[in-house]
Design an enzyme around this catalytic site. Structure first.
Site, PDB file in Angstrom:
ATOM      1  N   ASP A  62     -22.425 -23.806 -10.941  1.00  0.00           N
ATOM      2  CA  ASP A  62     -23.274 -22.859 -11.668  1.00  0.00           C
ATOM      3  C   ASP A  62     -24.557 -23.498 -12.180  1.00  0.00           C
ATOM      4  OD1 ASP A  62     -21.536 -24.400 -13.337  1.00  0.00           O
ATOM      5  OD2 ASP A  62     -22.064 -23.133 -15.037  1.00  0.00           O
ATOM      6  N   ARG A  71     -30.802 -31.870  -8.020  1.00  0.00           N
ATOM      7  CA  ARG A  71     -29.790 -32.353  -7.072  1.00  0.00           C
ATOM      8  C   ARG A  71     -30.375 -32.426  -5.664  1.00  0.00           C
ATOM      9  NH1 ARG A  71     -24.763 -30.525  -9.502  1.00  0.00           N
ATOM     10  NH2 ARG A  71     -24.930 -31.256 -11.661  1.00  0.00           N
ATOM     11  N   LYS A 174     -18.524 -18.085 -18.096  1.00  0.00           N
ATOM     12  CA  LYS A 174     -18.609 -19.401 -18.747  1.00  0.00           C
ATOM     13  C   LYS A 174     -19.798 -19.453 -19.686  1.00  0.00           C
ATOM     14  CE  LYS A 174     -20.667 -23.188 -17.794  1.00  0.00           C
ATOM     15  NZ  LYS A 174     -21.233 -24.446 -17.279  1.00  0.00           N
ATOM     16  N   GLU A 214     -16.411 -23.269 -23.687  1.00  0.00           N
ATOM     17  CA  GLU A 214     -16.793 -24.654 -23.405  1.00  0.00           C
ATOM     18  C   GLU A 214     -17.553 -25.289 -24.571  1.00  0.00           C
ATOM     19  OE1 GLU A 214     -19.156 -27.410 -20.080  1.00  0.00           O
ATOM     20  OE2 GLU A 214     -19.018 -25.245 -19.782  1.00  0.00           O
ATOM     21  N   GLU A 216     -18.672 -28.466 -25.420  1.00  0.00           N
ATOM     22  CA  GLU A 216     -18.808 -29.830 -24.894  1.00  0.00           C
ATOM     23  C   GLU A 216     -19.275 -30.794 -25.977  1.00  0.00           C
ATOM     24  OE1 GLU A 216     -21.028 -32.494 -21.432  1.00  0.00           O
ATOM     25  OE2 GLU A 216     -21.229 -30.306 -21.403  1.00  0.00           O
ATOM     26  N   LYS A 256     -12.560 -25.037 -21.746  1.00  0.00           N
ATOM     27  CA  LYS A 256     -13.176 -26.104 -20.946  1.00  0.00           C
ATOM     28  C   LYS A 256     -13.746 -27.150 -21.897  1.00  0.00           C
ATOM     29  CE  LYS A 256     -16.551 -27.154 -17.347  1.00  0.00           C
ATOM     30  NZ  LYS A 256     -17.397 -26.665 -16.234  1.00  0.00           N
ATOM     31  N   SER A 298     -16.046 -32.877 -16.594  1.00  0.00           N
ATOM     32  CA  SER A 298     -16.085 -34.313 -16.305  1.00  0.00           C
ATOM     33  C   SER A 298     -17.146 -35.026 -17.144  1.00  0.00           C
ATOM     34  CB  SER A 298     -16.344 -34.556 -14.822  1.00  0.00           C
ATOM     35  OG  SER A 298     -17.527 -33.906 -14.396  1.00  0.00           O
ATOM     36  N   GLY A 299     -18.233 -34.328 -17.471  1.00  0.00           N
ATOM     37  CA  GLY A 299     -19.204 -34.834 -18.437  1.00  0.00           C
ATOM     38  C   GLY A 299     -19.895 -36.134 -18.083  1.00  0.00           C
ATOM     39  N   GLY A 300     -20.072 -36.421 -16.798  1.00  0.00           N
ATOM     40  CA  GLY A 300     -20.775 -37.644 -16.429  1.00  0.00           C
ATOM     41  C   GLY A 300     -19.864 -38.809 -16.077  1.00  0.00           C
ATOM     42  N   SER A 325     -12.401 -28.536 -14.240  1.00  0.00           N
ATOM     43  CA  SER A 325     -13.524 -27.644 -13.950  1.00  0.00           C
ATOM     44  C   SER A 325     -14.728 -28.564 -13.790  1.00  0.00           C
ATOM     45  CB  SER A 325     -13.745 -26.639 -15.090  1.00  0.00           C
ATOM     46  OG  SER A 325     -14.876 -25.824 -14.803  1.00  0.00           O
ATOM     47  N   ARG A 328     -20.327 -32.244 -10.938  1.00  0.00           N
ATOM     48  CA  ARG A 328     -20.713 -33.494 -10.288  1.00  0.00           C
ATOM     49  C   ARG A 328     -19.511 -34.281  -9.776  1.00  0.00           C
ATOM     50  NH1 ARG A 328     -24.206 -35.883 -15.071  1.00  0.00           N
ATOM     51  NH2 ARG A 328     -22.814 -34.503 -16.242  1.00  0.00           N
ATOM     52  N   TYR A 387     -27.719 -28.055 -17.924  1.00  0.00           N
ATOM     53  CA  TYR A 387     -27.547 -27.304 -16.686  1.00  0.00           C
ATOM     54  C   TYR A 387     -28.811 -26.506 -16.437  1.00  0.00           C
ATOM     55  CZ  TYR A 387     -22.663 -28.466 -16.011  1.00  0.00           C
ATOM     56  OH  TYR A 387     -21.499 -29.148 -15.750  1.00  0.00           O
TER      57      TYR A 387
END
Length: 387
Positions: A62, A71, A174, A214, A216, A256, A298-300, A325, A328, A387
């Site tokens: 997303d 990317r 999300k 989420e 984070e 998440k 995963s957060g990096g 979820s 990367r 994001y």
């Protein structure tokens, strides 16, 4: 979820009667009770259970067009709709992806987009038994009155957008908000994050979408794992308090969160067993068993690190489906292998399936880490990632 108000009449004695005072006539008191109901409740529970199914997790694809452009730039491609379409087509058409992935989070462009062969992305996902989801927040902006912290915007018009997304085939949503440990976090930032997530969750459920919640906690910082645990404990408590205040159906949400790890710049690293121990302890303290799925970001972390940590959390039974979820951590090697070349599509899809299968095994507690490439072990932390 529509609200219905019931009026209940009862006769209660005056307060003086409780203490044996002179009897007085009874008086009628009207008590107002609010009961929430939803025509979507059963569907929400079913969708959440489908996404939280054994051996499967979520492919987060997303990224906003701007982030997707970064990317693409990393492999020398221009940020055009055609290039974004080609890459997203590669992801959703990977043969057998649905064995390992139960849901895919899409950006709005992707939800309405077709593959390079002219088939709707949503239809391709459904054919693979993958539930389509949609990013609904409008990104982070500075939070006035805070210590250079952020809040997440997007509540305005959210109900109508969710209704439209549901009609387009999305079945979950999300909303990502962040908390920064180096910047506090201040009580204001934590409360704003929790309240925003709760309002979003209630609105999403009202319109048939299972909300992925989420909160984070960014990896940025030199703090140790104990400080992360302390902050996460506060944040998760606040989030679930406000979810309850907003009458959110816990059986119809997915969480998440970040794993409990040291800050990215901390010199003391944690083993997968330590990450699992801290994270599971926090889950048991803060998350009701009614929540069907914990889908970690995963957060990096490197691809392998994220998989090893997830595997360590699934070495024993949990009251929730503990899964992934990842964005990367599923796509990094895949993107590099593709390199924008049509002849590399199959090899890139194989790389995606390798990572998806590895995390599927980790969800089942059966991942060994054997045969992983050096590239898959490279960290992907980016300061102030958005994001």
């Amino acid at each position: 979820m529509a609200s219905a108000t019931l009026l209940k009449s009862s006769f209660l004695p005056k307060k003086t009667d409780w203490f044996g005072a002179r009897s007085t006539p009874n008086r009628q008191v009207t008590v107002s009770l609010t009961v929430r109901a939803s025509s979507y409740a059963d569907e929400l529970v079913k969708t959440a259970k489908t996404v939280a199914s054994p051996g499967r997790g979520i492919l987060a694809m997303d990224e906003s067009n701007a982030t997707c452009g970064k990317r693409l730039a990393s492999i020398g491609l221009e940020n055009t709709e055609a290039n974004r379409q080609a890459y997203r087509t590669l992801l959703v058409t990977a043969p057998g992806l649905g064995q390992y992935v139960s849901g895919a989070i899409l950006f709005e462009e992707t939800l309405y987009q077709s593959t390079v062969d002219g088939k709707k992305m949503v239809d391709v996902l459904v054919e693979q038994s993958i539930v389509p989801g949609i990013k609904v927040d409008k990104g982070l902006v500075p939070l006035a009155g805070s210590n250079d912290e952020s809040w997440c915007q997007g509540l305005d018009g959210l109900a109508s957008r969710c209704a439209a997304y549901y009609q387009q085939g999305a079945r979950f949503a999300k909303w990502r908000t962040v908390v920064s440990i180096p910047n506090g976090p201040t009580a204001l930032a934590v409360k704003e994050a929790a309240w925003g997530l709760a309002r979003y969750a209630a609105i999403a459920q009202d319109n048939g979408l299972v909300p992925i919640v989420e909160p984070e906690i960014l990896l940025d910082g030199e703090h140790g794992i104990d400080r992360t645990f302390e902050v996460a404990q506060k944040v998760w408590a606040e989030v679930f308090f406000y979810l309850a205040e907003n009458n959110v159906l816990f059986e119809g949400i997915l969480l998440k969160p970040s794993m409990v790890t040291p800050g990215a710049e901390c010199k003391e690293r944690a083993t997968p067993e330590q990450v699992a121990s801290y994270t599971l302890k926090l889950l048991h303290r803060r998350i009701p068993p009614a929540v069907p799925g914990i889908m970690f970001l995963s957060g990096g972390q490197s691809e392998v690190e994220a998989t090893l940590n997830l595997n360590a959390m699934n070495q024993g039974p949990n009251p929730w489906h503990v899964s992934f979820s990842y964005a990367r951590a599923l796509q990094n090697t895949c993107l590099k292998v593709w390199g924008g070349r049509p002849e590399n599509v199959k090899a890139a899809q194989d790389a995606l399936l390798t990572r998806a299968k590895a995390n599927s095994l980790a969800q089942l507690g059966k991942y060994t880490g054997e045969g992983e490439s050096a590239e898959a072990k490279e960290g992907m932390f980016v300061k102030n990632y958005s994001y």
